[in-house]
Design a protein around this motif. Structure first.
Motif, mmCIF file in Angstrom:
data_model
loop_
_atom_site.group_PDB
_atom_site.id
_atom_site.type_symbol
_atom_site.label_atom_id
_atom_site.label_comp_id
_atom_site.label_asym_id
_atom_site.label_seq_id
_atom_site.Cartn_x
_atom_site.Cartn_y
_atom_site.Cartn_z
ATOM 1 N N ASP A 1 0.836 -1.215 0.000
ATOM 2 C CA ASP A 1 0.000 0.000 0.000
ATOM 3 C C ASP A 1 0.866 1.258 0.000
ATOM 4 O O ASP A 1 0.610 2.212 -0.733
ATOM 5 C CB ASP A 1 -0.865 0.064 1.286
ATOM 6 C CG ASP A 1 -1.965 -0.974 1.311
ATOM 7 O OD1 ASP A 1 -2.316 -1.500 0.246
ATOM 8 O OD2 ASP A 1 -2.476 -1.247 2.421
ATOM 9 N N ASP B 1 -7.226 -6.746 -4.834
ATOM 10 C CA ASP B 1 -7.043 -6.603 -3.393
ATOM 11 C C ASP B 1 -6.786 -7.958 -2.768
ATOM 12 O O ASP B 1 -7.227 -8.986 -3.284
ATOM 13 C CB ASP B 1 -8.315 -6.014 -2.752
ATOM 14 C CG ASP B 1 -8.489 -4.545 -3.078
ATOM 15 O OD1 ASP B 1 -7.494 -3.811 -3.012
ATOM 16 O OD2 ASP B 1 -9.628 -4.138 -3.409
ATOM 17 N N SER C 1 -5.726 -5.108 1.765
ATOM 18 C CA SER C 1 -5.160 -4.033 0.925
ATOM 19 C C SER C 1 -5.954 -2.768 1.200
ATOM 20 O O SER C 1 -7.183 -2.804 1.216
ATOM 21 C CB SER C 1 -5.294 -4.365 -0.566
ATOM 22 O OG SER C 1 -4.681 -5.583 -0.863
ATOM 23 N N HIS C 2 -5.243 -1.679 1.409
ATOM 24 C CA HIS C 2 -5.960 -0.446 1.755
ATOM 25 C C HIS C 2 -5.625 0.724 0.842
ATOM 26 O O HIS C 2 -5.962 1.861 1.160
ATOM 27 C CB HIS C 2 -5.686 -0.084 3.215
ATOM 28 C CG HIS C 2 -6.093 -1.163 4.182
ATOM 29 N ND1 HIS C 2 -7.409 -1.472 4.439
ATOM 30 C CD2 HIS C 2 -5.358 -2.032 4.911
ATOM 31 C CE1 HIS C 2 -7.460 -2.474 5.313
ATOM 32 N NE2 HIS C 2 -6.228 -2.838 5.608
ATOM 33 N N ALA C 3 -4.943 0.494 -0.253
ATOM 34 C CA ALA C 3 -4.617 1.590 -1.174
ATOM 35 C C ALA C 3 -5.903 2.089 -1.817
ATOM 36 O O ALA C 3 -6.844 1.317 -2.022
ATOM 37 C CB ALA C 3 -3.636 1.101 -2.235
#
Ligand code: ZN
Ligand code: ZN
Length: 363
Positions: free
Chosen positions: A153, A340, A353-355
């Protein structure tokens, strides 16, 4: 402790399959069974021999110090080969009166044949014995994957400030990879894909020296590796200003990604998770442009069990880590994939996943 439980699970499988000894030579499987760190590089020459009584780790002198250190306090006995590893292993097993040997079905045919000839007993092919154990992650494994996903990320955040129209794919890949390595990644989880414009219409394009111009998609598929565990994420941005066509395709893929994440839960067959996203893309008239499966399991290997594609009939178990990665690829124009990582739980999934996923235009 960890190694004890994993060994015990393999021994139960051995007993259930009526085999005396399992020979494991796939590096990710050896790493999992032994729990050893710092031993399994790309070129490692090693083998694990497991029976109800023994757990032996064979390797050569290049790995002796690392293996002996890693094995301290574990159930594993380290053997350093003097001659040919498989000749020595088979001779020892025969001298102990072992009659049945299970060899992983995934080993190269030449090795399978050689060992079968050396071992004068019954040989059987074991399929996914260790891979099957690997698909349900322990807390310590999830922690490592989360750390790798977090670093991935951050690399995306970093690259957003680096991108500009006219940049070459190769320079983007090097920047992503060097950021991850400088910040704690062990190499990279896999060869990055950085594909601009028409190249992004090829799902596994790799990286070229082509410049990515304004008015083109740029697809980036990359991942860090922490404590042996992989991350895998794809983001697609638009260089310059997005056209209506860019937006339409992007929104369709994003909706499929979000629907997959919202709908997946433990106990569903991989193909049923795949179908959630595929049906949505089908309703948008894009089913033909989504050729690959929705996702895959991930852990010590970037692609492992469980399968999450059209042909994956096995249920996905709670504790698996999988990707959700729908894509639409339009030859000549470009492609979008949004991928993700998620941890599968009983009632749903937890996003790892946090992007950001909203459409980003790089000015
Ligand atoms: Zn990927
Ligand atoms: Zn993937």
């Amino acid at each position: 402790m960890m190694a004890d439980q994993r060994l015990a699970a393999l021994r139960r499988r051995l007993a259930g399959e009526d085999a005396e000894v399992a020979l494991v030579t796939t590096p990710a499987n050896m790493r999992y069974l032994t729990g050893f760190e710092g031993v399994f590089d790309e070129g490692v020459n090693a083998a694990c021999v497991v029976s109800a009584e023994v757990a032996r780790f064979y390797t050569d002198s290049r790995y002796e110090v690392a293996a002996r250190e890693a094995a301290t306090g574990t159930p594993w006995a380290v053997h350093i080969q003097k001659d040919s590893m498989y000749v020595e292993i088979c001779a020892q097993l025969m001298s102990e009166g072992v009659g049945t040997l299970a060899i992983e079905s995934s080993v190269p045919y030449g090795r399978f044949k050689f060992i079968s000839e050396q071992f004068q007993g019954r040989v059987l092919a074991s399929e996914h014995w260790v891979e099957g154990l690997r698909q349900v992650k322990e807390a310590v494994e999830i922690e490592a994957i989360e750390a790798a996903a977090g670093l991935t990320d951050r690399a995306f955040d970093h690259i957003l400030a680096f991108l500009r129209p006219g940049i070459r794919e190769v320079d983007v890949a090097i920047e992503l990879e060097s950021f991850m390595r400088r910040n704690g990644s062990e190499g990279v989880a896999f060869d990055s894909i950085v594909a601009g414009g028409p190249n992004s219409a090829r799902p596994h394009a790799g990286v070229s020296r082509r410049e990515v111009s304004a008015g083109e998609f740029l697809m980036m598929d990359f991942g860090a590796r922490v404590a042996g565990y992989c991350a895998d994420m794809t983001r697609t941005v638009v260089m310059g200003v997005a056209s209506d066509r860019h937006r339409t395709v992007y929104e369709a893929v994003l909706a499929a990604n979000e629907a997959g994440i919202a709908g997946a839960k433990a106990g569903m067959a991989g193909c049923d998770i795949d179908a959630i996203a595929r049906d949505l893309l089908g309703r948008a008239g894009l089913a033909e442009s989504f050729g690959h499966g929705l996702g895959h399991g991930l852990g010590l290997a970037v692609h492992e069990l469980p399968g999450v594609g059209r042909l994956s009939r096995e249920p996905v178990r709670s504790g698996s880590v999988i990707t959700i990665e729908p894509g639409v690829y339009l030859p000549g124009f470009g492609g979008v994939r949004i991928e993700d990582l998620v941890l599968v739980e009983d009632g749903g999934v937890r996003l790892l996943s946090h992007a950001p996923k909203e459409l980003i235009e790089i000015q």
